[in-house]
Design a protein around this motif. Structure first.
Motif, PDB file in Angstrom:
ATOM      1  N   GLY A   1      -7.391 -39.183  16.514  1.00 38.26           N
ATOM      2  CA  GLY A   1      -8.008 -40.551  17.589  1.00 38.26           C
ATOM      3  C   GLY A   1      -7.184 -41.343  17.238  1.00 38.26           C
ATOM      4  O   GLY A   1      -6.355 -42.211  18.250  1.00 38.26           O
ATOM      5  N   ILE A   2      -6.991 -41.836  15.794  1.00 34.82           N
ATOM      6  CA  ILE A   2      -5.524 -42.721  15.986  1.00 34.82           C
ATOM      7  C   ILE A   2      -4.630 -42.372  16.324  1.00 34.82           C
ATOM      8  O   ILE A   2      -3.900 -43.751  17.257  1.00 34.82           O
ATOM      9  N   ALA A   3      -3.769 -41.050  16.708  1.00 35.87           N
ATOM     10  CA  ALA A   3      -2.731 -40.989  17.189  1.00 35.87           C
ATOM     11  C   ALA A   3      -2.356 -41.149  18.750  1.00 35.87           C
ATOM     12  O   ALA A   3      -1.675 -41.520  19.839  1.00 35.87           O
ATOM     13  N   ALA A   4      -4.193 -40.494  19.738  1.00 36.07           N
ATOM     14  CA  ALA A   4      -3.312 -40.932  20.720  1.00 36.07           C
ATOM     15  C   ALA A   4      -4.020 -42.344  20.995  1.00 36.07           C
ATOM     16  O   ALA A   4      -3.540 -42.807  22.187  1.00 36.07           O
ATOM     17  N   ALA A   5      -4.561 -42.517  20.457  1.00 38.54           N
ATOM     18  CA  ALA A   5      -4.448 -44.548  20.640  1.00 38.54           C
ATOM     19  C   ALA A   5      -2.747 -45.119  20.403  1.00 38.54           C
ATOM     20  O   ALA A   5      -2.784 -46.139  21.195  1.00 38.54           O
TER      21      ALA A   5
ATOM     22  N   ASP B   1     -11.303 -47.374  16.517  1.00 41.56           N
ATOM     23  CA  ASP B   1     -11.159 -48.460  15.755  1.00 41.56           C
ATOM     24  C   ASP B   1      -9.590 -48.992  15.742  1.00 41.56           C
ATOM     25  O   ASP B   1      -9.408 -49.633  15.663  1.00 41.56           O
ATOM     26  N   THR B   2      -8.320 -48.212  15.990  1.00 34.10           N
ATOM     27  CA  THR B   2      -7.253 -48.124  15.797  1.00 34.10           C
ATOM     28  C   THR B   2      -6.806 -49.147  18.133  1.00 34.10           C
ATOM     29  O   THR B   2      -5.932 -50.227  17.470  1.00 34.10           O
ATOM     30  N   PHE B   3      -7.244 -49.210  18.364  1.00 35.90           N
ATOM     31  CA  PHE B   3      -7.112 -49.709  19.926  1.00 35.90           C
ATOM     32  C   PHE B   3      -7.805 -51.229  19.276  1.00 35.90           C
ATOM     33  O   PHE B   3      -7.637 -52.012  20.272  1.00 35.90           O
ATOM     34  N   PHE B   4      -9.324 -51.282  18.989  1.00 31.77           N
ATOM     35  CA  PHE B   4      -9.175 -52.211  18.487  1.00 31.77           C
ATOM     36  C   PHE B   4      -8.769 -52.967  17.507  1.00 31.77           C
ATOM     37  O   PHE B   4      -8.505 -54.332  17.750  1.00 31.77           O
ATOM     38  N   LEU B   5      -8.353 -52.386  16.859  1.00 29.91           N
ATOM     39  CA  LEU B   5      -7.189 -52.718  15.426  1.00 29.91           C
ATOM     40  C   LEU B   5      -5.590 -53.603  15.930  1.00 29.91           C
ATOM     41  O   LEU B   5      -5.770 -54.810  15.995  1.00 29.91           O
TER      42      LEU B   5
END
Length: 776
Positions: free
Chosen positions: A157-161, A196-200
């Motif tokens: 998910g992190i990689a996708a964001a 989480d990554t998108f928000f960060l």
């Protein structure tokens, strides 16, 4: 901190094994499967059940099913797969519990929800070994699952964001995550990592939408939502979402929208090339399909299994198959993607392609080479050669292995190793010297820096390499696909802890029969570290000749210890191989109180353990060091997929007494497998220069198994091999990097390659649909 972590791992390697089966190191509830190797293992008698949460019509799960069935067919085991028309965790949990009554030899499952996890717990409690794939890897350690093959879903998910933000040049906008299987724990992890990554990075929360892809009204509602162009970023949780949307229309309505997806297919591949979809996150599902079947088969028929890996997130027992980003810059070829969609089909023994877009792969054309520092006089290497030969038969590939005779003219300590390493270097460079390599893959032990340097030639010419046994650190530095073996410092540390636990040792030595071998040096360093932590004096290494001369061994050790008249009470010796077991036992007869521990196992070691002459033996499961490199190389060459794990741990595991009679019988015949109908003998043990000694239990190809045209090809390759060896010797002797010589080598190899292709075209009527392998 590092030593504390190693101590924890080493202690974990020792303690459970004192009360569990010697080579499992996994679930304490497990009832080990029965073994029957007399006269051989009948794999067809073993039944494996697989229950996947996937929907039958899902384009992700269809190739998974096909690849798993193909793997079972290659191995000759009975595999039954169960999937569903709709995602239904409750029904899946019910079916898993019912499977207990079927008494399969192993169960393979995905675990998409807590209720499924609870059902799997009942299976484990019933004593059935369980292997996992895809969703639910976080349950693996808690449930006592033997091995789990998956991707780290939160990391995916992190990689996708991050990829979504990259393709949009970090433009701030609204993002939506579309989940086609609400309740699937794996997809929930993906969504969490993405959000989480998108928000960060943007300060914005994502919109979450759950849909049922089988509900046409929900599909229409989703299309209307996206066609409103209120979202800049759209992330699909899987392929089922792509199927129900008219992506072309959405792109036309909303030109600035960015679409990303998990998983790839021919449709996704085309959409990436046409810029309709920006990227896909692949979890390399072919590995998830094939490896659990191979691991389950290996365990139920041999009781052998790699040690549970420990991930960066401290989750034990999970092998990570992904993730891999596919975009416009690194999209696979159309043919490779077509074959991925079909589960990478393999041609039947007849060799003709199937009537599908992919066709099939003729694995019989794959040629792998094994080059090791093990000598014919060292019994440790026997199961490695036997297992590699069996793996080559299972995979349907050609395999040549180098095993060197002890040089008769090099009696001095250290000289034997130098001579063998020089031969290894020469053979490696010869095989990989040009871009027209003679081999499709190499697996090799790396006992020294010189061998590591030679391997660079293979990497420069795109030959995939896996290391085994010795050389894990070299493997990491070189960036090889994997190292299959035991972490040697960790193993030495465990040996030190075990010797300290004996309570009878106050001074100890590490016996080194291969000075300069990086692996043994690391063992001795780990042994030293553990002893010093236990306030036991480490007296250093004793270098002994590699031969099995008892008198020379005893004289060398007694001289180093300088106490030849005593009983050696309080002294401890750690052997690093089987070659000196008889010599060590003779030493024990003269010094009755010495404590002896050993790496590796054999019938002599087992007897010594039972009679109290040795305290412990460490098994690094050499069978796995032979089998797994061949299967992993085959998977990589065919699919271009490999696990993310750098090291596949085969040890250390501890033995304190003999295994069962059944296991001893299996060890004696190296777990020989009964022939099955589809067996095609492709394994070759060929004589290398002054090097190879054919072993009686290693599968070999007799000359009559070849057609006349293949014999011609083989003769041509031998001629080319001799020519290349001569050229390399000239280069080594003169130490000249003569580009003209390299050009002649390449021209000769290209000429021979053209000749081989002409012979192949004459000898075989290949289908036009046959998959031509891409350069690795």
């Amino acid at each position: 901190m590092l030593r504390s972590a190693i101590a924890s791992i080493a202690a974990a390697a020792i303690l459970p094994l004192a009360r569990a089966s010697p080579s499992s190191g996994h679930s304490p509830l497990l009832k080990p499967p029965s073994l029957d190797c007399e006269p051989c293992i009948n794999r067809a008698a073993y039944k494996i059940k697989a229950i996947y949460h996937g929907e039958r019509q899902d384009p992700f799960w269809q190739p998974v099913e096909a690849a798993a069935l193909q793997a079972a067919d290659e191995l000759g085991v009975d595999l039954a797969i169960q999937m569903y028309d709709h995602f239904d965790p409750a029904k899946m949990a019910e079916d898993i519990v019912k499977a207990i009554m079927e008494e399969p030899d192993a169960l393979i499952v995905s675990i998409p929800s807590p209720e499924v996890a609870a059902a799997v717990r009942q299976v484990v409690t019933a004593g059935i070994p369980v292997f996992g794939l895809n969703s639910g890897y976080k349950y693996a350690q808690e449930l006592g699952i033997q091995a789990f093959v998956s991707q780290d879903e939160y990391a995916a998910g992190i990689a996708a964001a991050n990829e979504m933000l990259k393709v949009s040049n970090n433009t701030v906008g609204k993002a939506i995550f579309i989940n086609h299987e609400p309740g699937n724990s794996g997809l929930e992890e993906r969504k969490l990592g993405f959000g989480d990554t998108f928000f960060l990075n943007t300060g914005k929360n994502i919109t979450e939408v759950d849909i049922d892809p089988n509900d046409s009204q929900e599909a229409i509602g989703l299309s209307n939502l996206l066609e409103g162009c209120s979202y800049h970023f759209v992330q699909f949780a899987g392929l089922r979402v792509n199927e129900i949307l008219d992506i072309e229309y959405i792109i036309q309505r909303c030109p600035g929208i960015r679409l990303g997806t998990f998983h790839s297919s021919k449709n996704v591949h085309d959409s990436i090339l046409s810029h309709r979809i920006s990227f896909a996150v692949s979890q390399q599902e072919y590995l998830q399909a094939v490896l659990p079947v191979q691991l389950a088969m290996t365990y139920v028929t041999t009781r052998k299994l790699p040690m549970a890996p420990l991930s960066a997130t401290m989750i034990s027992g999970v092998y990570f198959s992904g993730l891999s980003i596919i975009d416009i810059d690194n999209s696979p070829s159309e043919k490779l993607q077509l074959c991925a969609d079909e589960g990478f089909p393999v041609c039947p023994s007849g060799g003709h392609s199937t009537e599908t877009p992919c066709g099939c792969t003729k694995r019989s054309k794959y040629r792998f080479q094994g080059i090791f520092h093990g000598l014919t006089s060292d019994p440790f290497w026997d199961p490695i050669f036997a297992a590699a030969g069996q793996a080559a038969k299972d995979m349907g590939v050609e395999l040549v292995m180098d095993r060197f005779l002890p040089p008769s003219d090099s009696p001095r300590n250290g000289e034997t190793d130098k001579v063998i390493e020089e031969k290894m270097v020469r053979n490696i460079i010869t095989l990989c010297a040009t871009k027209f390599s003679q081999i499709d893959g190499l697996f090799v032990s790396i006992p020294s820096h010189a061998v590591a340097e030679a391997i660079k030639v293979c990497l420069e010419n795109d030959v995939p390499v896996i290391s085994i046994n010795s050389g894990a650190e070299y493997s990491r530095q070189l960036g090889l696909l994997h190292h299959v073996g035991q972490p040697e410092f960790e193993a030495g540390f465990a040996a030190g802890l075990r010797m300290a636990a004996e309570g009878q040792v106050d001074s100890a030595w590490c016996i080194n029969h291969e000075p300069g071998n990086q692996g043994i040096s690391e063992r001795c360093l780990g042994f030293q570290a553990a002893l010093e932590d236990a306030n036991i004096a480490y007296m250093g290494q004793i270098e002994v000749p590699r031969g099995d001369d008892v008198a020379i061994f005893m004289s060398t050790v007694e001289t180093a210890i300088n106490d030849d008249g005593g009983t050696w009470k309080g002294y401890g010796l750690l052997l690093n191989g089987l070659v000196h077991v008889a010599s060590a036992l003779a030493l024990k007869a003269h010094h009755a109180n010495v404590t002896i521990g050993s790496f590796d196992t054999s019938s002599k070691v087992n007897k010594a353990l039972d009679e109290g002459f040795m305290s412990f033996a460490i098994d690094q499961q050499p069978y796995l060091q032979g089998y797994m490199p061949v299967s992993l190389l085959t998977a990589f060459v065919q699919s271009k997929q490999h696990l993310q794990d750098e090291v596949i741990k085969t040890g250390p595991t501890f033995h304190f007494s003999s295994p069962s009679e059944q296991q001893l019988a299996c060890e004696a015949n190296h777990y020989q497998v009964c022939p099955v109908e589809h067996d095609s003998v492709n394994t070759v043990d060929q004589d290398s220069t002054n090097a190879i000694d054919q072993q009686p239990n290693i599968p070999t190809t007799e000359s009559e198994d070849y057609t006349d045209s293949t014999s011609i090809i083989a003769g041509a390759l031998v001629t080319l091999f001799v020519f290349l060896v001569g050229q390399q010797l000239k280069l080594l002797c003169t130490k000249m990097a003569d580009q003209a010589t390299r050009d002649r080598l390449e021209a000769a190899a290209q000429s021979e390659l053209s000749r081989k292709e002409k012979l192949d075209s004459t000898a075989q009527d290949d289908s036009e649909d046959e998959w031509e392998d891409e350069p690795v």
